[in-house]
Design a protein around this motif. Structure first.
Motif, short mmCIF file in Angstrom:
data_model
loop_
_atom_site.label_atom_id
_atom_site.label_comp_id
_atom_site.label_asym_id
_atom_site.label_seq_id
_atom_site.Cartn_x
_atom_site.Cartn_y
_atom_site.Cartn_z
N GLY A 1 -9.55 -2.49 39.80
CA GLY A 1 -8.81 -1.86 38.70
C GLY A 1 -7.83 -0.83 39.21
O GLY A 1 -6.67 -0.78 38.75
N TYR B 1 -3.79 -1.14 38.97
CA TYR B 1 -3.02 -0.07 38.32
C TYR B 1 -1.94 0.47 39.26
O TYR B 1 -0.79 0.70 38.85
CB TYR B 1 -3.95 1.05 37.88
N SER C 1 -5.72 -3.84 34.16
CA SER C 1 -6.28 -2.65 34.80
C SER C 1 -7.34 -2.02 33.92
O SER C 1 -8.42 -1.63 34.40
CB SER C 1 -5.17 -1.63 35.08
N LEU D 1 -10.55 -4.22 34.00
CA LEU D 1 -11.32 -4.08 35.25
C LEU D 1 -12.07 -2.76 35.30
O LEU D 1 -13.24 -2.71 35.71
CB LEU D 1 -10.38 -4.22 36.44
N LEU D 2 -11.43 -1.67 34.90
CA LEU D 2 -12.06 -0.35 34.94
C LEU D 2 -13.20 -0.25 33.91
O LEU D 2 -14.26 0.30 34.20
CB LEU D 2 -11.03 0.74 34.70
#
Length: 297
Positions: A247, A251, A265, A268-269
């Motif tokens: 992530g 990003y 992003s 994923l985070l």
């Protein structure tokens, strides 16, 4: 935990030997005879797991008490039956195919005076082909990672345990060949002491019941499942960290290239945070389960 004097263990008066057997008529009598020579007072229990040959008859002829399953239920199921039937404080688990040498029993039982579980660690060159040696090395590494303990032979079925202790973990054991893996990780996760004693495994009589391709994949999945069951954060944490790094990398790239924060992003985070929280919850559930085991529940 019972700690007996030297004589009961030396002659086997305090020892039950449990042998799961499936179509082992060629080797079972010789194995039992050797056990009686080394431990004349030991209780020898053979669990015939639905054999189609004369395994049960040969075991009785050699002087063992035999219990026969009505059909093939699995190696682990036979071991659980034998442990339930055992009446002595120390339980020896060993195979009846001739690989496990009864001559190693005195050394294993001597170590069992101090440790909760003693495992016969086989020399990889003496008991497996190249494929199985590689697979066993991978299993041992994964177990060492999960337990932070130098596991030397995760799948060895030659071991000594205290009957009172192992009965607490019996419900965790599967009915398949993976019971040694489960038992080892259960003991280590509970803070029980485990010792490895080097042994020399002989060539087995007959053909192996384990198929490298089919059972290799199954063993790997079982070890992943067991690791998640016993030490979930050791699995969830690195996976969560991997998603977090992906992530951040995504990003950094999108911000440098497009000057914006993308949905990928964010996904994923968020996945990273969710996996971390699942790992924490799983760790708490695991601890509650082991508190129940230690309290005799």
């Amino acid at each position: 935990m019972a700690r007996k004097g030297a004589l009961p263990l030396e002659r086997g008066a305090d020892v039950s030997v449990v042998i799961p057997a499936y179509c082992e008529e060629a080797a079972i009598a010789a194995t039992i005879g050797k056990i009686h020579e080394i431990l004349p007072d030991a209780e020898v229990i053979v669990v015939d797991d639905g054999s189609r040959d004369r395994t049960a008859e040969e075991a009785r002829r050699a002087g063992a008490y035999v219990w026969s399953h009505p059909y093939n239920m699995g190696n682990g199921a036979a071991v659980k039956t034998g442990i339930r039937m055992a009446s002595r404080d120390k339980v020896v688990l060993m195979d009846g195919d001739g690989q496990h040498d009864p001559e190693d029993l005195p050394r294993l039982l001597e170590a069992a005076r101090t440790y909760d579980m003693v495992v016969g660690a086989r020399d990889p060159k003496t008991h497996a082909n190249a494929f199985r040696r590689l697979a066993n090395a991978a299993y041992n590494w994964l177990a060492r990672y999960a337990t932070k303990f130098p596991v030397k032979d995760l799948t060895s079925g030659y071991r000594v345990v205290d009957r009172e202790t192992v009965l607490r973990y019996l419900y965790l054991l599967p009915n398949t060949f993976s019971y040694p893996t489960t038992l080892t990780l259960a003991f280590l996760r509970s803070g029980r002491s485990v010792c490895y004693v080097p042994i020399h495994a002989k060539r087995r009589h007959g053909t192996s019941k384990i198929k490298p391709l089919r059972d290799g994949v199954r063993f790997f999945l079982i070890i992943l499942k067991i690791t998640t069951l016993f030490s979930p954060l050791r699995i969830f944490l690195p996976v969560s960290g991997a998603f977090f790094l992906m992530g951040l990398a995504n990003y950094a790239y999108t911000y440098w290239a497009f000057h914006r924060f993308t949905n990928m992003s964010a996904l994923l985070l968020i996945t990273s945070v969710l996996l971390f929280m699942l790992g924490l919850i799983s760790e708490q559930i695991t601890q509650l389960r082991y508190d129940r085991v230690e309290n005799g529940g």
